[in-house]
Scaffold this active site. Structure first.
Site, PDB file in Angstrom:
ATOM      1  N   PHE A   1       1.924   8.299  -0.616  1.00 29.31           N
ATOM      2  CA  PHE A   1       1.470   7.078  -0.574  1.00 29.31           C
ATOM      3  C   PHE A   1      -0.191   6.812  -1.200  1.00 29.31           C
ATOM      4  O   PHE A   1      -0.698   7.799  -1.207  1.00 29.31           O
ATOM      5  CB  PHE A   1       1.246   6.229   0.801  1.00 29.31           C
ATOM      6  CG  PHE A   1       2.952   6.137   1.321  1.00 29.31           C
ATOM      7  CD1 PHE A   1       2.942   6.765   2.615  1.00 29.31           C
ATOM      8  CD2 PHE A   1       4.076   5.920   0.647  1.00 29.31           C
ATOM      9  CE1 PHE A   1       4.549   6.701   3.251  1.00 29.31           C
ATOM     10  CE2 PHE A   1       5.195   5.915   1.082  1.00 29.31           C
ATOM     11  CZ  PHE A   1       5.493   6.274   2.346  1.00 29.31           C
TER      12      PHE A   1
ATOM     13  N   TRP B   1       0.769  -0.931   0.044  1.00 31.47           N
ATOM     14  CA  TRP B   1       0.047   0.060   0.106  1.00 31.47           C
ATOM     15  C   TRP B   1       0.937   1.279   0.094  1.00 31.47           C
ATOM     16  O   TRP B   1       0.626   2.466  -0.523  1.00 31.47           O
ATOM     17  CB  TRP B   1      -0.910   0.010   1.326  1.00 31.47           C
ATOM     18  CG  TRP B   1      -1.706   1.279   1.538  1.00 31.47           C
ATOM     19  CD1 TRP B   1      -2.990   1.572   0.728  1.00 31.47           C
ATOM     20  CD2 TRP B   1      -1.625   2.325   1.868  1.00 31.47           C
ATOM     21  NE1 TRP B   1      -3.487   2.548   0.848  1.00 31.47           N
ATOM     22  CE2 TRP B   1      -2.784   3.188   1.872  1.00 31.47           C
ATOM     23  CE3 TRP B   1      -0.464   2.769   2.864  1.00 31.47           C
ATOM     24  CZ2 TRP B   1      -2.732   4.496   2.375  1.00 31.47           C
ATOM     25  CZ3 TRP B   1      -0.430   4.142   3.351  1.00 31.47           C
ATOM     26  CH2 TRP B   1      -1.716   4.799   3.195  1.00 31.47           C
ATOM     27  N   HIS B   2       1.836   1.037   0.600  1.00 31.53           N
ATOM     28  CA  HIS B   2       3.017   2.401   0.901  1.00 31.53           C
ATOM     29  C   HIS B   2       3.601   2.679  -0.528  1.00 31.53           C
ATOM     30  O   HIS B   2       4.136   3.684  -0.795  1.00 31.53           O
ATOM     31  CB  HIS B   2       3.905   1.998   1.946  1.00 31.53           C
ATOM     32  CG  HIS B   2       3.211   2.285   3.401  1.00 31.53           C
ATOM     33  ND1 HIS B   2       2.462   1.390   3.962  1.00 31.53           N
ATOM     34  CD2 HIS B   2       3.205   3.385   4.012  1.00 31.53           C
ATOM     35  CE1 HIS B   2       2.264   1.734   5.110  1.00 31.53           C
ATOM     36  NE2 HIS B   2       2.372   2.957   5.311  1.00 31.53           N
ATOM     37  N   GLY B   3       3.780   1.557  -1.236  1.00 27.45           N
ATOM     38  CA  GLY B   3       4.641   1.610  -2.444  1.00 27.45           C
ATOM     39  C   GLY B   3       5.109   0.381  -3.024  1.00 27.45           C
ATOM     40  O   GLY B   3       4.963  -0.588  -2.609  1.00 27.45           O
TER      41      GLY B   3
END
Lengths: 445, 482
Positions: B482, B331-333
């Site tokens: 994000f 989800w963050h990257g």
């Protein structure tokens, strides 16, 4: 005020506390916003006027209008002097080398003469006093041995270097004499211009403890050549991680410069930044603020290593996709705007080129950016281009992890990422840059 | 993905001007429910459009599409509720994938094909990630899932739904509120009065202080440099940077959440808390109950539990935890170090579960009980584990993270001075971590005792001081990327 704002005390639980009528909250919020904008109107104007090619939103205009009105009120009430001094106090506090790092990208307050590591170039080996760069640059920390390991760059971005008997750093065979241009200043917002007419000296605290030691010496002799800019030299160095990071280039360059009389240095670097991505970090507005704050007469710029990507506006919109003539044009325009900021301050601008990189693709892209940077810098009367590529490449102009020191021993020159410099390299490159600076600036120890 | 530090983010004067007007209009228009709702939507859409009008189109069409899908599920059209849910979620995640992960897939595919001898030149879209997409898409997905699960009793109108998705205090960086918490507040017309004014103003001031005076300075003067080129710094600086980054990421995210809750509270809305003194946790599971609560609750409810949660044996439970945390990392990257970080957290959770099972709940890593030494040891180990995880999170690559660790483990003596402010900032940061709740409570009580005029003066003076102390350029919020 207590009569106007009614705050009812609830009989709720401890967690609830008092309730408030909405009007009270609105009033309090307006009061806070108005107080901040009034008190710090200068910062409001600086922050809000320099965004994205002049396009301003409705509330930006509102904030600017409020700040301009505040400046007018302060001037009419005769209290603008107080706010000027107050700004200087905060700027001085933030510039204090022991407390903050101020505009210097890395750690300041280093005592003169201390070394970062055993490989650092001792202070005594700093560039010589002789300003005839043709004779001395060769031995002034370029790393070339007594036995002739001259570097000859085959980088198309830079002119071919003379091979024998001449300085490896004397690269400006086609350089022109650059008189100091005097240009009209672009008018600031009215209120800010009014505020700046009263002399606002740079923060009382020195930007470096090392420059403080130098301030007590006698002033240097007048320059030998009328073209050379005489001290005091207020040098501002800005750029990406090469400038920001300790051990790159900015820190050794700053410390070496501070060996010279009448020189003060402010440095601001930002890791991963560049001219292309204004949405990540807006160097245009930052440079404006720094130029205003420090009023430099010399600016050294180093950008490009993070710019091999699309040129974007501050809101993230793509102005020009990477690659192609459109990108070249936009990128040069960005650099031109940066140079103009300092030319309006009547500062001499030096634009540093980029070094070769370990990654071949990146290196090729960087070489292209060097071409653009060089052509744009030379198109400005008051700007010069100082290449760095040949200083850290091998004799074929290619990337090398090792460079020879003054004694001919090979030393690790680049960090593990194949991009940044070791301290040894930073000093080596700094010496060469200062040799070039010495052709235009009066630098005397 | 790069972040943005221009435009109307919270600690800018432009936003202050906007919110002052929005706050006044919010309360003025409440007596006319439809006008009030329209105002909320227009204000939120205006706020978002300042970034880029095109991003607004993405927001609008996603809202429209999911509203229609949710309604179809709610009404059981075509008797295919599950199919519509799956299709909707796939489309939503596909949108996220295109914006967030396309470049990663393109580069990976080109690299792989290149190694196999095939040279592909896939189109470079150079897509800019719509800011806040990850956050509002998760809100949307949670709503659609809740509709499917029957947790939404009364289907909202499109206006209410669009406001829920785009509500500007939480649009860019959360908290990720649930529809079933938000819609009743909208239906009730928001609060009639502001129930905790001192608390909300305190949160706003605290958020500004954390972001401007602490997080920004540590980023500009320590962590950015140290993480960029660790090899050029002393071990002491690297160690300070590692711990400082734990502070930075907490202050960055929690400051935005604090301000979001504060601004929403002043408008009469209650948003869920997003942090609960996470660094006081004594085990990894407790940490994830306290950190980014809205996101971790989302992962728990919509990933972990549907996978089976802890209902299918220990091995499956550990596997589900790993999957959930890898999703958290993704989800963050899309970069490898985020995946590594997610996996690292998953391993920690799985190890904790195994330890818990073996000790049958009687463990030093419990939230309560145990000796003081045991509790301290548990806290320290948990904090060090989390901090180590942040090194992977922050570093440009997994290799860089290990470079940092080696720099810490193998001390390098380099004469490198450190400014006093860094010690002060880190020290203040840790004190704030330890006593944040008490500080907020005490500040609220103090404000209640002050005469209103003095209170207003002190708030203004505090706001001015915070901006004065801040750097000239504000680093972007980490979570905007994000």
């Amino acid at each position: 005020m207590a009569e106007v704002i009614k705050i009812e005390i609830s009989n709720g639980s401890k967690n609830q506390g008092r309730k408030a009528g909405p009007a009270a909250a609105v009033f309090v919020f307006f009061l806070i916003a108005a107080s901040v904008i009034f008190y710090d109107s200068r910062k409001v104007l600086l922050w809000e006027t320099q965004r994205e090619n002049g396009k301003q939103t409705l509330f930006q205009k509102g904030a600017i209008a409020a700040a301009e009105t505040s400046e007018k009120i302060k001037n009419r009430a005769g209290i603008s002097g107080f706010f000027e001094k107050e700004n200087e106090f905060w700027a001085g506090l933030k510039e204090s080398p022991e407390f903050f790092s101020g505009t210097r990208g890395q750690y300041s307050g280093l005592a003169a003469g201390s070394d970062w590591d055993s490989q650092a170039v001792p202070k005594g080996e700093a560039p010589s006093d002789d300003l005839d760069a043709g004779e001395n640059a060769e031995t002034a920390g370029t790393g070339n041995s007594a036995g002739n390991e001259k570097t000859v760059s085959k980088d198309p971005a830079e002119p071919a270097l003379p091979e024998n008997g001449e300085s490896a750093t004397d690269i400006r065979a086609e350089a022109k004499t650059v008189p100091i241009a005097i240009k009209e200043e672009k008018p600031l917002p009215e209120a800010l211009a009014t505020a700046t007419t009263t002399p606002a000296p740079v923060a009382a605290a020195p930007t470096s403890t090392r420059s403080l030691a130098r301030k007590e010496e006698k002033p240097a002799k007048p320059p030998e050549s009328p073209e050379k800019l005489a001290p005091p030299l207020k040098i501002l160095i800005i750029g990406d991680s090469f400038v920001a990071v300790g051990g790159g280039l900015g820190d050794p360059l700053e410390r070496t410069l501070l060996n010279y009389r009448g020189v003060t240095v402010a440095r601001k670097g930002r890791v991963s930044s560049g001219l292309a991505r204004q949405d990540y970090f807006n160097w245009h507005s930052t440079a404006l603020a720094l130029a205003e704050q420090h009023n430099p007469n010399v600016a050294i710029l180093m950008f490009g290593s993070n710019d091999t990507q699309a040129v974007t506006a501050a809101n993230g919109g793509i102005v020009a996709g990477y690659g192609g003539k459109n990108w070249d044009r936009e990128y040069k325009k960005r650099l031109a705007e940066m140079i103009d900021i300092f030319e309006r301050k009547k500062a001499k601008v030096f634009v540093l080129g980029l070094p070769c990189m370990r990654n071949a693709n990146l290196s090729a892209q960087i070489a292209h950016i060097n071409e653009l940077i060089k052509s744009e810098a030379l198109a400005h009367k008051n700007a010069e281009f100082i290449p760095v590529w040949n200083l850290v490449s091998d004799k074929n102009g290619n990337y090398t992890d090792y460079l020879p020191d003054a004694g001919g021993r090979k030393k690790l020159a680049r960090t593990a990422d194949g991009v940044h410099f070791q301290y040894f390299t930073g000093y080596l490159v700094s010496s060469a840059i200062i040799d070039e600076l010495g052709k235009t600036l009066f630098l005397k120890k | 993905m790069e972040t943005r530090n221009e435009s109307m983010i919270f600690p800018t004067f432009e936003f202050f001007a906007f919110f002052a007007v929005a706050l006044a209009l919010n309360w003025f228009l409440k007596r006319w429910p439809l006008a009030w709702r329209l105002f909320l939507l227009i204000a939120s859409y205006y706020f978002y459009s300042v970034w880029d009008v095109r991003l607004l189109l993405v927001l609008f069409f996603l809202s429209l599409f999911n509203f229609a899908s949710g309604y179809a599920i709610f009404r059981n059209y075509l008797q295919e509720r599950k199919f519509i849910l799956i299709l909707t979620v796939v489309c939503d995640l596909g949108t996220l994938a295109v914006f967030k992960y396309y470049d990663f897939f393109r580069q990976s595919a080109e690299s792989l094909l290149g190694r196999l001898g095939f040279f592909a030149d896939m189109p470079l879209l150079e897509i800019i990630l719509p800011i806040g997409l990850s956050f509002y898409l998760f809100k949307i997905i949670s709503f659609v899932a809740d509709v499917y699960l029957g947790k939404i009793e009364s289907y909202p109108g499109f206006l209410d739904f669009a406001i829920y998705v785009s509500f500007f205090p939480q649009l860019l960086s959360g908290p990720i509120s649930r529809g079933r918490e938000f819609f009743p507040q909208l239906a009730a017309g928001g609060a009639e009065k502001i129930d905790r004014p001192y608390y909300y103003f305190t949160l706003i001031m605290l958020g500004l202080f954390k972001k401007i005076c602490l997080s920004s300075y540590l980023v500009l003067n320590l962590t950015d440099d140290a993480f960029a080129v660790p090899g050029n710094h002393s071990s002491l600086i690297i160690l300070m940077a590692v711990f400082a980054y734990s502070l930075v990421i907490y202050f960055d995210l929690s400051s935005y959440s604090d301000m979001a809750i504060g601004f929403a509270g002043l408008m009469g809305f209650r948003l869920p808390a997003n942090f609960d003194a996470p660094y006081l946790a004594r085990n990894i599971q407790d940490f994830w109950r306290r950190w980014h609560i809205s996101l971790s609750a989302w992962i728990r409810d919509y990933i972990y539990i549907p996978l089976g949660g802890n209902r299918k044996g220990e091995a499956r439970k550990c596997a589900n935890l790993m999957i959930a945390m890898i999703v958290m990392g993704l989800w963050h990257g899309s970069a490898g170090h985020y995946l590594f970080w997610g996996g690292f957290q998953g391993l920690g959770l799985a190890a904790h579960q195994a330890y818990r099972t073996r000790t049958r709940g009687k463990m030093i890593f419990g939230r309560s009980g145990g000796s003081r030494i045991g509790k301290t040891a548990a806290w320290l180990l948990t904090f060090l584990f989390i901090t180590a995880g942040w090194v992977f999170f922050r570093s440009e690559s997994v290799a860089d993270a290990f470079t940092i660790f080696s720099r810490v483990i193998h001390p390098v003596s380099v004469s490198e001075p450190v400014q006093l402010y860094l010690f002060l900032a880190i020290g203040t940061g840790f004190l704030l971590l330890a006593f944040e709740k008490q500080i907020i409570d005490n500040l609220c009580r103090l404000q209640e005792r002050l005469p209103v005029s003095v209170w207003c003066f002190l708030l203004s003076a505090l706001a001015i001081s915070i901006f004065k102390l801040g750097p000239d350029t504000l680093p972007a919020f980490i979570y905007f990327s994000f």
